[in-house]
Write a protein that holds these residues in place. Structure first.
Motif, PDB file in Angstrom:
ATOM      1  N   VAL A   1       0.832  -1.195   0.000  1.00 42.16           N
ATOM      2  CA  VAL A   1       0.000   0.000   0.000  1.00 42.16           C
ATOM      3  C   VAL A   1       0.872   1.252   0.000  1.00 42.16           C
ATOM      4  CG1 VAL A   1      -1.722   1.315   1.289  1.00 42.16           C
ATOM      5  CG2 VAL A   1      -1.889  -1.173   1.173  1.00 42.16           C
ATOM      6  N   LEU A   2       1.862   1.287   0.894  1.00 47.37           N
ATOM      7  CA  LEU A   2       2.720   2.454   0.993  1.00 47.37           C
ATOM      8  C   LEU A   2       3.454   2.715  -0.312  1.00 47.37           C
ATOM      9  CD1 LEU A   2       4.026   4.725   2.613  1.00 47.37           C
ATOM     10  CD2 LEU A   2       5.703   3.058   3.453  1.00 47.37           C
ATOM     11  N   SER A   3       4.027   1.671  -0.901  1.00 46.76           N
ATOM     12  CA  SER A   3       4.771   1.840  -2.144  1.00 46.76           C
ATOM     13  C   SER A   3       3.866   2.338  -3.264  1.00 46.76           C
ATOM     14  CB  SER A   3       5.439   0.522  -2.551  1.00 46.76           C
ATOM     15  OG  SER A   3       4.471  -0.503  -2.716  1.00 46.76           O
ATOM     16  N   ALA A   4       2.609   1.908  -3.259  1.00 48.18           N
ATOM     17  CA  ALA A   4       1.661   2.359  -4.283  1.00 48.18           C
ATOM     18  C   ALA A   4       1.348   3.841  -4.115  1.00 48.18           C
ATOM     19  CB  ALA A   4       0.383   1.531  -4.205  1.00 48.18           C
ATOM     20  N   TRP A   5       1.154   4.269  -2.869  1.00 52.01           N
ATOM     21  CA  TRP A   5       0.895   5.681  -2.607  1.00 52.01           C
ATOM     22  C   TRP A   5       2.088   6.533  -3.005  1.00 52.01           C
ATOM     23  CZ3 TRP A   5      -3.516   7.956  -2.058  1.00 52.01           C
ATOM     24  CH2 TRP A   5      -4.592   7.301  -1.458  1.00 52.01           C
ATOM     25  N   ALA A  18       0.146  10.137   6.541  1.00 52.69           N
ATOM     26  CA  ALA A  18      -0.903   9.469   7.312  1.00 52.69           C
ATOM     27  C   ALA A  18      -0.637   7.974   7.416  1.00 52.69           C
ATOM     28  CB  ALA A  18      -2.265   9.723   6.663  1.00 52.69           C
ATOM     29  N   ILE A  19      -0.149   7.375   6.334  1.00 51.14           N
ATOM     30  CA  ILE A  19       0.154   5.940   6.369  1.00 51.14           C
ATOM     31  C   ILE A  19       1.293   5.661   7.341  1.00 51.14           C
ATOM     32  CG2 ILE A  19       1.038   4.002   5.021  1.00 51.14           C
ATOM     33  CD1 ILE A  19      -0.490   5.160   2.622  1.00 51.14           C
ATOM     34  N   TYR A  20       2.328   6.506   7.316  1.00 51.37           N
ATOM     35  CA  TYR A  20       3.426   6.340   8.270  1.00 51.37           C
ATOM     36  C   TYR A  20       2.910   6.428   9.712  1.00 51.37           C
ATOM     37  CZ  TYR A  20       7.219   6.647   4.795  1.00 51.37           C
ATOM     38  OH  TYR A  20       8.090   6.405   3.764  1.00 51.37           O
ATOM     39  N   SER A  21       2.020   7.381   9.957  1.00 48.52           N
ATOM     40  CA  SER A  21       1.459   7.528  11.307  1.00 48.52           C
ATOM     41  C   SER A  21       0.661   6.300  11.710  1.00 48.52           C
ATOM     42  CB  SER A  21       0.580   8.777  11.377  1.00 48.52           C
ATOM     43  OG  SER A  21       1.332   9.956  11.194  1.00 48.52           O
ATOM     44  N   ASN A  22      -0.134   5.782  10.779  1.00 48.85           N
ATOM     45  CA  ASN A  22      -0.914   4.586  11.079  1.00 48.85           C
ATOM     46  C   ASN A  22      -0.013   3.379  11.337  1.00 48.85           C
ATOM     47  OD1 ASN A  22      -3.298   6.017  10.768  1.00 48.85           O
ATOM     48  ND2 ASN A  22      -3.558   5.426   8.625  1.00 48.85           N
ATOM     49  N   MET A  23       1.070   3.285  10.582  1.00 48.37           N
ATOM     50  CA  MET A  23       2.022   2.197  10.798  1.00 48.37           C
ATOM     51  C   MET A  23       2.694   2.335  12.162  1.00 48.37           C
ATOM     52  SD  MET A  23       3.611   1.975   6.936  1.00 48.37           S
ATOM     53  CE  MET A  23       4.702   0.568   7.238  1.00 48.37           C
ATOM     54  N   ALA A  24       2.949   3.574  12.572  1.00 47.60           N
ATOM     55  CA  ALA A  24       3.512   3.803  13.904  1.00 47.60           C
ATOM     56  C   ALA A  24       2.541   3.341  14.978  1.00 47.60           C
ATOM     57  CB  ALA A  24       3.850   5.285  14.089  1.00 47.60           C
ATOM     58  N   ASN A  25       1.245   3.611  14.764  1.00 46.40           N
ATOM     59  CA  ASN A  25       0.233   3.163  15.726  1.00 46.40           C
ATOM     60  C   ASN A  25       0.229   1.646  15.859  1.00 46.40           C
ATOM     61  OD1 ASN A  25      -0.586   5.814  16.153  1.00 46.40           O
ATOM     62  ND2 ASN A  25      -2.238   5.711  14.656  1.00 46.40           N
ATOM     63  N   VAL A  26       0.371   0.967  14.732  1.00 47.89           N
ATOM     64  CA  VAL A  26       0.409  -0.503  14.758  1.00 47.89           C
ATOM     65  C   VAL A  26       1.632  -0.982  15.530  1.00 47.89           C
ATOM     66  CG1 VAL A  26       0.667  -2.569  13.341  1.00 47.89           C
ATOM     67  CG2 VAL A  26      -0.893  -0.751  12.620  1.00 47.89           C
ATOM     68  N   LYS A  27       2.773  -0.379  15.262  1.00 49.15           N
ATOM     69  CA  LYS A  27       4.001  -0.765  15.962  1.00 49.15           C
ATOM     70  C   LYS A  27       3.887  -0.486  17.457  1.00 49.15           C
ATOM     71  CE  LYS A  27       6.202  -2.222  12.344  1.00 49.15           C
ATOM     72  NZ  LYS A  27       6.526  -3.665  12.184  1.00 49.15           N
ATOM     73  N   SER A  28       3.159   0.559  17.812  1.00 49.44           N
ATOM     74  CA  SER A  28       2.944   0.867  19.228  1.00 49.44           C
ATOM     75  C   SER A  28       2.182  -0.259  19.910  1.00 49.44           C
ATOM     76  CB  SER A  28       2.179   2.185  19.366  1.00 49.44           C
ATOM     77  OG  SER A  28       1.834   2.433  20.708  1.00 49.44           O
ATOM     78  N   ARG A  29       1.115  -0.719  19.261  1.00 47.35           N
ATOM     79  CA  ARG A  29       0.322  -1.812  19.843  1.00 47.35           C
ATOM     80  C   ARG A  29       1.117  -3.103  19.932  1.00 47.35           C
ATOM     81  NH1 ARG A  29      -3.716   0.873  16.782  1.00 47.35           N
ATOM     82  NH2 ARG A  29      -3.416  -0.511  14.983  1.00 47.35           N
ATOM     83  N   MET A  30       2.107  -3.264  19.050  1.00 49.39           N
ATOM     84  CA  MET A  30       2.942  -4.458  19.055  1.00 49.39           C
ATOM     85  C   MET A  30       4.140  -4.323  20.002  1.00 49.39           C
ATOM     86  SD  MET A  30       2.947  -5.171  14.932  1.00 49.39           S
ATOM     87  CE  MET A  30       4.007  -6.633  15.054  1.00 49.39           C
ATOM     88  N   GLY A  31       4.315  -3.128  20.580  1.00 54.46           N
ATOM     89  CA  GLY A  31       5.430  -2.899  21.484  1.00 54.46           C
ATOM     90  C   GLY A  31       6.766  -2.770  20.791  1.00 54.46           C
ATOM     91  N   GLN A  32       6.756  -2.465  19.511  1.00 56.40           N
ATOM     92  CA  GLN A  32       7.993  -2.333  18.728  1.00 56.40           C
ATOM     93  C   GLN A  32       8.373  -0.851  18.673  1.00 56.40           C
ATOM     94  OE1 GLN A  32       7.258  -4.311  14.973  1.00 56.40           O
ATOM     95  NE2 GLN A  32       6.990  -6.306  15.928  1.00 56.40           N
TER      96      GLN A  32
END
Length: 202
Positions: A1-5, A18-32
């Protein structure tokens, strides 16, 4: 998705941020935390180029990056970014906004971890004052801030008592430790969900 955008819009577009921010949110939930910080940094660079430094979404990312620093034990870095977020919030939204209160609350967490209880209590008191103005006395965030302020006051009194006991060389008893542990959690902002939103409070 990111590469397409990126291929479609370029790597300095609000949707990419926005995609980077959403990916950061996912990493937060994963503790990464390392990956989370990297994505926030990428999002921040794009935001500064697309909306400028004086924008609430920039403040929101500063706040969330500060939370990552705090979780990594990097308290100086956390404090620096919280203050950047706070100044932006105050200029953009005014003193009486929940984002301002949230940031004061987060600052109090870092100050307590640094052992600066009086300063932590003062920051928490500022958060409490804003919460009361914004939400009223019976809101959960208001009551939570009031409870934390009272706990900090108790810890300050306990520390003062220990200092007094330590100065009394004839005293054979040792004073008890702090009655309350820091159980507060930082309040993160809501990063974008696929659009270049202005950012919001928890």
């Amino acid at each position: 998705v990111l590469s397409a955008w990126i291929a479609t819009l370029g790597d300095e577009h609000a949707e990419v941020s926005a995609i980077y921010s959403n990916m950061a949110n996912v990493k937060s939930r994963m503790g990464q935390l390392e990956e989370e910080m990297e994505y926030y940094q990428k999002a921040l660079l794009i935001k500064k180029k697309t909306v400028g430094e004086f924008h609430s979404s920039v403040a929101d990312t500063y706040n969330n990056m500060a939370c990552v620093h705090d979780e990594r034990g990097e308290l100086i870095g956390a404090m620096d970014l919280y203050h950047k977020a706070l100044e932006l919030w105050k200029q953009i939204l005014g003193e009486d906004h929940s984002n301002v209160a949230d940031t004061y609350y987060n600052i109090s967490i870092v100050l307590e971890k640094q052992g600066m209880l009086t300063e932590a209590a003062n920051a928490c008191a500022k958060a409490l004052e804003v919460y009361r103005h914004v939400h009223g006395p019976d809101h959960v965030e208001t009551m939570d801030a009031e409870r934390e302020w009272l706990r900090l006051q108790d810890n300050i009194e306990g520390e003062n008592q220990r200092d007094y006991d330590a100065s009394d060389s004839s005293s054979s008893g040792s004073s008890s430790g702090s009655s309350g542990q820091n159980v507060k959690e930082e309040r993160r902002g809501d990063e974008e969900q696929g659009t270049s939103s202005s950012g919001g409070s928890q």
